[in-house]
Design an enzyme around this catalytic site. Structure first.
Site, PDB file in Angstrom:
ATOM      1  N   TYR A  67       0.827  -1.209   0.000  1.00 55.43           N
ATOM      2  CA  TYR A  67       0.000   0.000   0.000  1.00 55.43           C
ATOM      3  C   TYR A  67       0.863   1.262   0.000  1.00 55.43           C
ATOM      4  O   TYR A  67       0.556   2.229  -0.702  1.00 55.43           O
ATOM      5  CB  TYR A  67      -1.015  -0.020   1.155  1.00 55.43           C
ATOM      6  CG  TYR A  67      -2.190  -0.899   0.762  1.00 55.43           C
ATOM      7  CD1 TYR A  67      -3.175  -0.395  -0.084  1.00 55.43           C
ATOM      8  CD2 TYR A  67      -2.254  -2.231   1.135  1.00 55.43           C
ATOM      9  CE1 TYR A  67      -4.211  -1.204  -0.521  1.00 55.43           C
ATOM     10  CE2 TYR A  67      -3.286  -3.041   0.709  1.00 55.43           C
ATOM     11  CZ  TYR A  67      -4.266  -2.526  -0.111  1.00 55.43           C
ATOM     12  OH  TYR A  67      -5.284  -3.317  -0.576  1.00 55.43           O
ATOM     13  N   GLN A 101     -14.128   1.445  -9.204  1.00 56.92           N
ATOM     14  CA  GLN A 101     -13.471   0.427  -8.382  1.00 56.92           C
ATOM     15  C   GLN A 101     -12.104   0.937  -7.934  1.00 56.92           C
ATOM     16  O   GLN A 101     -11.428   0.309  -7.141  1.00 56.92           O
ATOM     17  CB  GLN A 101     -13.281  -0.855  -9.194  1.00 56.92           C
ATOM     18  CG  GLN A 101     -14.573  -1.487  -9.662  1.00 56.92           C
ATOM     19  CD  GLN A 101     -14.290  -2.571 -10.696  1.00 56.92           C
ATOM     20  OE1 GLN A 101     -14.046  -3.722 -10.362  1.00 56.92           O
ATOM     21  NE2 GLN A 101     -14.316  -2.209 -11.964  1.00 56.92           N
ATOM     22  N   ASN A 102     -11.707   2.082  -8.498  1.00 56.70           N
ATOM     23  CA  ASN A 102     -10.360   2.585  -8.214  1.00 56.70           C
ATOM     24  C   ASN A 102     -10.312   3.285  -6.868  1.00 56.70           C
ATOM     25  O   ASN A 102     -11.287   3.897  -6.429  1.00 56.70           O
ATOM     26  CB  ASN A 102      -9.909   3.542  -9.318  1.00 56.70           C
ATOM     27  CG  ASN A 102      -9.814   2.830 -10.654  1.00 56.70           C
ATOM     28  OD1 ASN A 102      -9.816   1.600 -10.688  1.00 56.70           O
ATOM     29  ND2 ASN A 102      -9.762   3.574 -11.736  1.00 56.70           N
ATOM     30  N   ASP A 104      -7.739   5.458  -6.239  1.00 55.04           N
ATOM     31  CA  ASP A 104      -6.686   6.464  -6.416  1.00 55.04           C
ATOM     32  C   ASP A 104      -7.157   7.914  -6.329  1.00 55.04           C
ATOM     33  O   ASP A 104      -6.332   8.840  -6.320  1.00 55.04           O
ATOM     34  CB  ASP A 104      -5.949   6.227  -7.747  1.00 55.04           C
ATOM     35  CG  ASP A 104      -6.884   6.211  -8.959  1.00 55.04           C
ATOM     36  OD1 ASP A 104      -7.925   6.886  -8.942  1.00 55.04           O
ATOM     37  OD2 ASP A 104      -6.566   5.506  -9.946  1.00 55.04           O
ATOM     38  N   HIS A 119     -14.626   0.562  -3.840  1.00 52.52           N
ATOM     39  CA  HIS A 119     -13.581  -0.206  -3.148  1.00 52.52           C
ATOM     40  C   HIS A 119     -12.752   0.673  -2.198  1.00 52.52           C
ATOM     41  O   HIS A 119     -11.634   0.311  -1.845  1.00 52.52           O
ATOM     42  CB  HIS A 119     -12.671  -0.918  -4.159  1.00 52.52           C
ATOM     43  CG  HIS A 119     -13.377  -2.011  -4.916  1.00 52.52           C
ATOM     44  ND1 HIS A 119     -12.866  -2.597  -6.053  1.00 52.52           N
ATOM     45  CD2 HIS A 119     -14.556  -2.643  -4.685  1.00 52.52           C
ATOM     46  CE1 HIS A 119     -13.692  -3.529  -6.489  1.00 52.52           C
ATOM     47  NE2 HIS A 119     -14.737  -3.568  -5.687  1.00 52.52           N
ATOM     48  N   CYS A 127     -10.080   2.212  11.165  1.00 53.57           N
ATOM     49  CA  CYS A 127     -10.042   1.196  12.206  1.00 53.57           C
ATOM     50  C   CYS A 127     -10.923   0.034  11.782  1.00 53.57           C
ATOM     51  O   CYS A 127     -12.056   0.234  11.351  1.00 53.57           O
ATOM     52  CB  CYS A 127     -10.557   1.791  13.520  1.00 53.57           C
ATOM     53  SG  CYS A 127     -10.823   0.512  14.760  1.00 53.57           S
ATOM     54  N   SER A 189     -11.345  -5.288 -16.078  1.00 49.91           N
ATOM     55  CA  SER A 189     -11.358  -6.654 -16.612  1.00 49.91           C
ATOM     56  C   SER A 189     -12.703  -7.315 -16.323  1.00 49.91           C
ATOM     57  O   SER A 189     -12.994  -8.386 -16.848  1.00 49.91           O
ATOM     58  CB  SER A 189     -10.230  -7.478 -15.977  1.00 49.91           C
ATOM     59  OG  SER A 189     -10.397  -7.513 -14.570  1.00 49.91           O
TER      60      SER A 189
END
Ligand code: BJW
Length: 252
Positions: A67, A101-102, A104, A119, A127, A189
């Site tokens: 990460y 789904q990113n 960023d 996501h 936490c 995908s």
């Protein structure tokens, strides 16, 4: 240069409600690797081996390292023409929603407002017990676990395999898919569920579904039109073609 059918241009010129699902491929031209392409494999680990609570508990140092490595890249990159085109499109439709789904944050940086992060967001931690969010408390070498005041373990604020997606974002995403006139699937995908069901749901409810991806996916056979190529090239070209089409219609 891609060519766009009259049907596609008419659909995009007249749509009132547009939904979009994005995946890692939309951020490739910004410099962020995908998960499943050969460039996406980090130190020989598949995402399934890193993005899970099991992996975190077994090897927290490794998961934090992954990460932190990705965060350092994300801090430096900028949105690309695909992100900016989506932000511009949002201002031209009464209803326009991106389900991403990113993790960023690049859609927001590009100026998109109506974003559902399915996501999570890699720039935050949370936490695992009480859900409290943290901007800074993260990995420190040699200290695999950081603890919240409640005693819970702090972890990246993302959704791992086997974990539920945020309920509101998911419900809204399915509602959007069901009412969209046009739905896009861009740079995914379509292998990870439940997000991968959104374009299929949109199609079931009558949307005109457009896919943009470098290669064919499991979704390609189910959509109305599938463009093979870079999102950062195809999407701006498509949007320019829609503007031209609209102007031509007005001048007739
Ligand atoms: C370009 C390009 C360019 C390249 N232009 N294109 C059926 C129904 C429901 C669930 C399941 C189901 N079957 C199985 C499941 C379980 C599981 C799952 O889906 N497993 C699959 C492996 C089969 N799903 C889950 O576990 C989910 N949770 C869940 O179902 O919970 C149920 C539950 C309910 C109640 C209680 C408890 C549980 C959670 C899934 C979480 C996924 N998390 C990750 C990590 C996020 C954090 C992080 O970033 O680290 O999300 S995994 C990873 O995959 C990440 C991505 O968002 C996700 C999708 O990947 P994406 O974006 O599609 O990337 P790639 O790399 O696969 O593809 C990139 C594409 O871009 C390629 O096609 C390229 O060709 C293309 N491309 N350059 C255009 N320039």
């Amino acid at each position: 240069m891609s060519t766009f059918s009259q049907e596609l241009l008419e659909k995009l010129a007249t749509a009132k409600s547009v939904g979009v699902l994005t995946g890692a491929g939309i951020s490739v031209e910004s410099g962020i690797a995908t998960f499943r392409g050969h460039d996406g494999i980090w130190k020989k680990f598949k995402p399934e081996e890193l993005a899970s609570m099991d992996a975190f508990l077994k090897n927290p140092e490794l998961v934090w390292e992954w990460y932190e490595y990705r965060r350092q890249i994300i801090y430096k990159v900028k949105p690309n023409p695909a992100h900016f085109t989506l932000a511009e499109m949002e201002s031209c439709y009464p209803e326009f929603t991106i389900s991403t789904q990113n993790v960023d944050g690049l859609h927001a940086l590009a100026g998109s407002k109506n974003i559902l992060e399915l996501h999570g967001n890699i720039l935050y931690n949370r936490c695992n017990q009480c859900g409290k969010k943290f901007k800074d408390t993260g990995y420190e070498k040699g200290k695999p676990f950081q603890y919240c005041n409640c005693g819970g373990k702090i972890r990246p604020d993302v959704v791992w395999f086997g974990e539920p997606l945020p309920a509101q974002e998911l419900e809204k995403s399915f509602n959007v898919a069901a009412k969209s006139d046009v739905y896009f699937s861009i740079g995914t995908s379509a292998n990870v569920y439940p997000a991968a069901m959104l374009p299929v749901e949109a199609k079931l409810y009558g949307a005109y579904v457009i896919e943009i991806n470098l290669e064919k996916t499991t979704l390609s056979g189910q959509v109305d039109v599938s463009f093979l190529g870079k999102a950062g090239e195809i999407l701006p070209e498509m949007w320019q073609a829609v503007q031209k089409y609209k102007n031509k219609k007005i001048s007739i």
